[in-house]
Design a protein around this motif. Sequence first.
Motif, mmCIF file in Angstrom:
data_model
loop_
_atom_site.group_PDB
_atom_site.id
_atom_site.type_symbol
_atom_site.label_atom_id
_atom_site.label_comp_id
_atom_site.label_asym_id
_atom_site.label_seq_id
_atom_site.Cartn_x
_atom_site.Cartn_y
_atom_site.Cartn_z
ATOM 1 N N ARG A 1 0.815 -1.219 0.000
ATOM 2 C CA ARG A 1 0.000 0.000 0.000
ATOM 3 C C ARG A 1 0.851 1.273 0.000
ATOM 4 O O ARG A 1 0.353 2.337 -0.354
ATOM 5 C CB ARG A 1 -0.940 0.012 1.203
ATOM 6 N N ASN B 1 -3.306 3.390 -6.791
ATOM 7 C CA ASN B 1 -4.698 3.171 -7.208
ATOM 8 C C ASN B 1 -4.941 3.521 -8.677
ATOM 9 O O ASN B 1 -5.960 4.113 -9.032
ATOM 10 C CB ASN B 1 -5.651 3.953 -6.297
ATOM 11 N N GLU C 1 -10.326 3.498 -4.431
ATOM 12 C CA GLU C 1 -9.215 2.783 -3.812
ATOM 13 C C GLU C 1 -9.292 1.299 -4.156
ATOM 14 O O GLU C 1 -10.374 0.725 -4.264
ATOM 15 C CB GLU C 1 -9.246 2.977 -2.302
#
Length: 63
Positions: free
Chosen positions: A8, A13, A32
């Motif tokens: 992450r 995204n 997301e």
Amino acid sequence: MKTIDVDRTLCDNHGQCAIAAPDVFRMNADGELEYEATFDDALLDVVEEAIDVCPVQAIFLKD
């Protein structure tokens, strides 16, 4: 069984993975990434394609 891990801190995204493997990756209403950490072995080819098309190389397969 292989599992998916998305870093992450790298993921921006972009959604290319969701296009390549929509049964595993998807973009939520907030834009997301969401994904299934485990997947059917029959989807391995599309998961590998999703990994390849990630512009920031944030997706990893683990054994």
